[in-house]
Design an enzyme around this catalytic site. Structure first.
Site, PDB file in Angstrom:
ATOM      1  N   GLU A 168      -0.735  -8.704   5.148  1.00 13.95           N
ATOM      2  CA  GLU A 168      -0.654  -8.952   6.380  1.00 13.95           C
ATOM      3  C   GLU A 168      -2.141  -8.964   7.187  1.00 13.95           C
ATOM      4  OE1 GLU A 168      -0.370  -6.000   4.980  1.00 13.95           O
ATOM      5  OE2 GLU A 168      -0.785  -4.350   5.926  1.00 13.95           O
ATOM      6  N   CYS A 181       0.903  -1.320  -0.149  1.00 12.19           N
ATOM      7  CA  CYS A 181      -0.057   0.044   0.044  1.00 12.19           C
ATOM      8  C   CYS A 181       0.846   1.444   0.063  1.00 12.19           C
ATOM      9  CB  CYS A 181      -0.975  -0.131   1.155  1.00 12.19           C
ATOM     10  SG  CYS A 181      -2.289   1.150   0.934  1.00 12.19           S
ATOM     11  N   HIS A 201      -3.501  -5.624   1.034  1.00  9.15           N
ATOM     12  CA  HIS A 201      -2.585  -5.878   2.340  1.00  9.15           C
ATOM     13  C   HIS A 201      -2.521  -7.170   2.707  1.00  9.15           C
ATOM     14  CE1 HIS A 201      -2.462  -1.733   4.124  1.00  9.15           C
ATOM     15  NE2 HIS A 201      -3.437  -1.344   3.162  1.00  9.15           N
TER      16      HIS A 201
END
Lengths: 233, 83
Positions: free
Chosen positions: A205, A86, A203
């Site tokens: 994560e 990002c 994302h």
């Protein structure tokens, strides 16, 4: 093996990245403050999402001049695995470690939702463990994720197999409807020519626990783990 | 010397903010406005009285940081020295 997670003023996904690396995958992980001139003893680097320097001027434009980014450029040159997520992707673009640029989303709204991704390059350190033909479900959360490259650069990216992820529908078809932000060619992630530097808007994560919607992001960290362990022994 | 810098998106690049503003103006009845482009205005003070030197410094600042030349053009406006 050791991973470093960069921290800029305004980073806000640094702890999520730390959690995914350390608690989910058991990787020894440390935060690296943006003023550090060296990365220290790391085998891989994550540039996390957020709003470094409040997105002043342009997303990632100021962060690229932080001292740590010189060390990141040297690490990239040596072939070190780097994943920009990002805002981390935007920083890599501004630092010219990846080509192209990011514009405001076509619809002018911040977009926060799960998207579907196809992986088109499994030779990077972060994609080698993604199963063939798998459609990944990973969330995006950005206002400026509209990847732009002119037609010449787009062709270069295609020819050199530098497009890593594209937005797709649940069946893996790359359609205009599946594109959350207007990105050229539905591009969600790219890599440099050597393949060791990867940038992506979604994302991974935030997709490491199925209880929280998806654990498909694990494939990226597992890829890094197996690649680096293989290189060590 | 105060130098003004105007940064605009390149012509070839779609400007969603400009387009949205244009639609709003049309809705307000501004039928004679045919397009809107939105950019940035930056004012910098440079410690020199030499216009050539000021332009050189401003150009370097634009190339290195203030503009992203992949998608933006910049125009440097020096003070009018004719008077």
């Amino acid at each position: 093996m050791n991973f470093g997670v960069l921290v800029f003023p305004g980073s806000n996904c640094d702890h999520d990245a730390y959690h995914a690396l350390k608690h989910i995958h058991g990787i020894n992980t440390s935060f690296i403050w943006h003023k550090e001139p060296e990365l220290g003893n790391v085998d891989g680097v994550i540039i996390p999402g957020g709003f470094s320097y409040g997105d002043y001027l342009r997303s990632g434009a100021i962060a690229r001049f932080s001292p740590v980014m010189n060390a990141v450029a040297r690490f990239a040159e040596k072939g070190g695995p780097i994943l920009g997520i990002c805002n981390g992707f935007q920083i890599l673009l501004e630092a010219r470690l990846l080509p192209g640029t990011m514009m405001a989303n076509e619809q002018l709204r911040f977009t926060c939702k799960f998207v579907n991704l196809v992986c088109q390059n499994r030779k990077t350190p972060f994609t080698s463990s993604i199963p063939d033909d798998m459609v990944l479900s990973i969330p995006v959360a950005h206002g400026e994720g509209n990847y732009y490259a002119d037609s010449k650069l787009l062709k270069e990216l295609e020819d050199a197999n530098q497009v890593v992820f594209r937005y797709c529908d649940t069946d893996g078809n790359i359609t205009a409807e599946a594109n959350p932000n207007g990105s050229a060619g539905n591009i969600a992630g790219i890599c440099n020519k050597k393949g060791n530097v990867v940038g992506m808007m979604p994302h991974p994560e935030r997709a490491v626990e199925s209880d929280l919607g998806s654990d498909h992001g694990r494939y990226l960290f597992e890829s890094a783990l197996s690649r680096i362990v293989a290189a060590l022994y | 010397m105060q130098v003004d810098i105007v940064i605009t998106l390149r012509e070839s690049i779609l400007d969603p903010k400009g387009k949205a503003s244009h639609h709003a103006l049309e809705n307000l009845g501004f039928s004679d406005i045919s397009s809107v482009r939105i950019g940035k205005f930056i004012q910098i003070d440079i410690d020199t009285d030499d216009p050539a030197k000021a332009r050189e410094i401003a150009t370097e600042a634009c190339e290195k940081l203030l503009a992203n030349t992949v998608m933006e053009n910049y125009e440097i406006r020096l003070p009018d020295t004719a008077s």
